[in-house]
Each structure stands twice: as structure tokens, then as C-alpha cells.
Scaffold this motif. Structure first.
Motif, PDB file in Angstrom:
ATOM      1  N   PRO A 139      -1.655  -1.317   8.377  1.00 17.31           N
ATOM      2  CA  PRO A 139      -0.445  -1.293   7.555  1.00 17.31           C
ATOM      3  C   PRO A 139       0.794  -1.644   8.374  1.00 17.31           C
ATOM      4  O   PRO A 139       1.030  -1.068   9.437  1.00 17.31           O
ATOM      5  N   VAL A 140       1.566  -2.579   7.887  1.00 15.16           N
ATOM      6  CA  VAL A 140       2.761  -3.049   8.575  1.00 15.16           C
ATOM      7  C   VAL A 140       3.989  -2.440   7.902  1.00 15.16           C
ATOM      8  O   VAL A 140       4.199  -2.603   6.693  1.00 15.16           O
ATOM      9  N   LYS A 141       4.816  -1.735   8.686  1.00 20.28           N
ATOM     10  CA  LYS A 141       5.998  -1.058   8.138  1.00 20.28           C
ATOM     11  C   LYS A 141       7.203  -1.993   8.147  1.00 20.28           C
ATOM     12  O   LYS A 141       7.484  -2.658   9.130  1.00 20.28           O
TER      13      LYS A 141
ATOM     14  N   ALA B 210      -1.676   6.286  -5.797  1.00 25.19           N
ATOM     15  CA  ALA B 210      -2.089   6.653  -4.444  1.00 25.19           C
ATOM     16  C   ALA B 210      -3.328   5.847  -4.101  1.00 25.19           C
ATOM     17  O   ALA B 210      -4.212   5.667  -4.944  1.00 25.19           O
ATOM     18  N   VAL B 211      -3.376   5.335  -2.885  1.00 27.48           N
ATOM     19  CA  VAL B 211      -4.531   4.571  -2.411  1.00 27.48           C
ATOM     20  C   VAL B 211      -4.868   5.036  -1.003  1.00 27.48           C
ATOM     21  O   VAL B 211      -4.027   5.576  -0.296  1.00 27.48           O
TER      22      VAL B 211
ATOM     23  N   VAL C 229       0.808  -1.217   0.000  1.00 23.14           N
ATOM     24  CA  VAL C 229       0.000   0.000   0.000  1.00 23.14           C
ATOM     25  C   VAL C 229       0.841   1.266   0.000  1.00 23.14           C
ATOM     26  O   VAL C 229       0.308   2.356  -0.249  1.00 23.14           O
ATOM     27  N   SER C 230       2.151   1.160   0.267  1.00 24.44           N
ATOM     28  CA  SER C 230       2.976   2.351   0.265  1.00 24.44           C
ATOM     29  C   SER C 230       4.447   1.959   0.206  1.00 24.44           C
ATOM     30  O   SER C 230       4.848   0.939   0.753  1.00 24.44           O
ATOM     31  N   PHE C 231       5.237   2.785  -0.491  1.00 25.17           N
ATOM     32  CA  PHE C 231       6.686   2.601  -0.545  1.00 25.17           C
ATOM     33  C   PHE C 231       7.293   3.991  -0.702  1.00 25.17           C
ATOM     34  O   PHE C 231       7.221   4.600  -1.775  1.00 25.17           O
ATOM     35  N   THR C 232       7.859   4.510   0.365  1.00 23.51           N
ATOM     36  CA  THR C 232       8.282   5.905   0.393  1.00 23.51           C
ATOM     37  C   THR C 232       9.700   6.053   0.927  1.00 23.51           C
ATOM     38  O   THR C 232      10.227   5.171   1.604  1.00 23.51           O
TER      39      THR C 232
ATOM     40  N   ILE D 147      -3.089   7.737   3.857  1.00 18.44           N
ATOM     41  CA  ILE D 147      -2.844   7.688   2.419  1.00 18.44           C
ATOM     42  C   ILE D 147      -1.553   6.922   2.168  1.00 18.44           C
ATOM     43  O   ILE D 147      -0.549   7.141   2.838  1.00 18.44           O
ATOM     44  N   GLY D 148      -1.584   6.009   1.198  1.00 21.76           N
ATOM     45  CA  GLY D 148      -0.384   5.301   0.780  1.00 21.76           C
ATOM     46  C   GLY D 148      -0.028   5.671  -0.647  1.00 21.76           C
ATOM     47  O   GLY D 148      -0.917   5.819  -1.497  1.00 21.76           O
ATOM     48  N   VAL D 149       1.251   5.846  -0.918  1.00 23.33           N
ATOM     49  CA  VAL D 149       1.720   6.206  -2.258  1.00 23.33           C
ATOM     50  C   VAL D 149       2.945   5.366  -2.591  1.00 23.33           C
ATOM     51  O   VAL D 149       3.815   5.161  -1.743  1.00 23.33           O
ATOM     52  N   TYR D 150       3.010   4.877  -3.807  1.00 29.38           N
ATOM     53  CA  TYR D 150       4.195   4.147  -4.243  1.00 29.38           C
ATOM     54  C   TYR D 150       4.375   4.342  -5.746  1.00 29.38           C
ATOM     55  O   TYR D 150       3.473   4.793  -6.463  1.00 29.38           O
TER      56      TYR D 150
END
Length: 243
Positions: free
Chosen positions: A207-209, A90-91, A58-61, A129-132
Motif C-alpha cells: 500500500p502506497v500512502k 473495509a478490505v 484500499v484506504s482513505f482515513t 486493514i483498509g477502510v474508506y
């Protein structure tokens, strides 16, 4: 219940250009807000079937995005890679929030994202918000970390943070583990030992980091696995590019 986030991007030199075409996503019927081409992006509400139990990126930043929801503010989204173009998505992270935004950046381009249009009135803060980014085909992505900073004269001076990957189990997870391997000759080499991504169980949709700051620069394979007492192991394997 569905939610919708609209991302506007301004047109300036070296900024994102119009999407050539939209993916075959089913727009919400009868809604002017359905997923469709909107200038430099494809965006809106869509219809989705209830999926099976899964793990999703869901995200990679680069670092944890931090911004204030203030009128007139904007965010600047960029991606550093040797490959062009870079697809940006973006999700919304909360479950049952059926929203997507897709844009494509040429190498060195940026996406300017005003927060006042929807993020501010809907109180959609950075942790919702998740963005990748990714290169390659939709079904064979190489994930690229994106950097999100407040728009302004100081934006270019903000140092890039560590590569942070967020995965989201669709089920309550008792264990989430991950491991990595370098890419050699376009294939995953020998994987390293499994590492724990969580110290205690997490609810479905949390969400797991995973901090990838210790990985070498270049292409690497990442495998993530999660399970619970009611759910057998579910795994995903992806390829990432570390700047």
C-alpha cells in the motif's frame, strides 16, 4: 488462499443500520461465511477472478488508525461529509485475501467495530486493514475519509488527522506518482504538477500512502499513475471530498 474478517456493529442511537441489500458479489460456494447480509452490514468471503494489472484504492482515513488488539475493545468508525448517506467499506490489504464488508451510515451515524471477534484471534492489526467511505454510485464514487478511533468516553476528543489516501498496485512498481486538481462545475480543473508518492520501488500489493493534507477543503480530483520496467503506466482518477 482466502482470508476472512468479520466486522460486528452494535445497534445504538445514531449508529449504523441494516444494509438494504448486498452487492452482486459471488459468495464463496458451500460456505456459511460467504458474502451475504449480516444484520447491519453485508460481509464475508467471496470468489473473484484473477484480475489484470491495476491500481486500487484500499484506504482513505483521517490520520493513521492506531489500535490495540485487546479482548473487549472496539473501534468507532465515522465520516464527516455534507452528503448523506455514506457507504463504508473495509478490505484486507494483503494480496489474495478475498474479504469485504459493506455498511451504510446516515449523516452523523457511526459504526462500532469490536476487535475481539476476529481481528484479535487472527492478529489483523491496523496496518492489515483498509477502510474508506464514499458517496454516490459504485461506479462513480466520491471518496470520503473516515476516522477510526478506539471506542470510549475519550473517542470524541481525539483530533482528526490529515487525509491519507492509500493505493495498491497489483504489480511491482518502480514509480508511483500523483497529482490533483480542484473540481469546478462538476469537472476536474487543470491538474497540478506530478509528485512522487514513493522514493524507491515497491513490491506488488504494497500500500502506497499519499498525504492529501495540503489540498483545499471541498471536492478535488486525484490522479495516480504507476509503472515498472515490465509494466507500462497504469492510472486511476478519482474524486475525493476533503473536510
Amino acid at each position: 488462499m482466502v482470508c476472512w474478517v468479520m466486522v460486528w456493529a452494535c445497534f445504538y442511537p445514531h449508529l449504523s443500520k441494516a444494509q438494504e441489500r448486498c452487492d452482486a458479489v459471488r459468495p464463496l460456494p458451500g460456505s456459511a461465511s460467504g458474502y451475504q447480509q449480516r444484520g447491519n452490514r453485508c460481509e464475508g468471503l467471496y470468489v473473484t477472478d484473477v484480475g489484470s494489472q491495476s491500481l486500487d484504492v484500499v484506504s482513505f482515513t483521517r490520520g493513521s488508525p492506531k489500535f490495540d488488539l485487546s479482548a473487549g475493545g472496539s473501534l468507532r468508525v465515522s465520516a464527516s461529509t455534507q452528503t448523506s448517506p455514506v457507504h463504508i467499506r473495509a478490505v484486507a490489504i494483503p494480496p489474495r485475501t478475498y474479504y469485504r464488508m459493506d455498511a451504510t451510515l446516515a449523516r452523523g451515524a457511526v459504526l462500532v467495530w469490536p476487535v475481539g471477534a476476529v481481528l484479535l484471534p487472527e492478529s489483523l492489526s491496523a496496518n492489515r486493514i483498509g477502510v474508506y467511505g464514499w458517496t454516490g454510485a459504485e461506479n462513480k464514487k466520491t471518496f470520503i475519509p473516515v476516522q477510526i478511533v478506539p471506542q470510549g468516553s475519550e473517542a470524541a476528543a481525539v483530533p482528526a488527522g490529515p487525509a491519507l489516501l492509500y493505493v495498491q498496485p497489483s504489480f511491482d512498481a518502480d514509480q508511483v506518482k500523483w497529482r490533483w486538481a480542484p473540481v469546478q462545475k462538476d469537472a476536474c480543473s487543470v491538474f497540478q504538477s506530478w509528485k512522487n508518492a514513493i522514493e524507491s520501488p515497491v513490491d506488488a500489493g504494497w500500500p502506497v500512502k499519499i498525504n492529501l493534507s495540503q489540498l483545499p477543503a471541498g471536492l478535488n480530483c486525484i490522479e495516480v499513475a504507476a509503472n515498472s520496467q515490465r509494466t507500462p503506466w497504469r492510472t486511476i482518477q478519482i474524486r475525493v471530498e476533503i473536510p
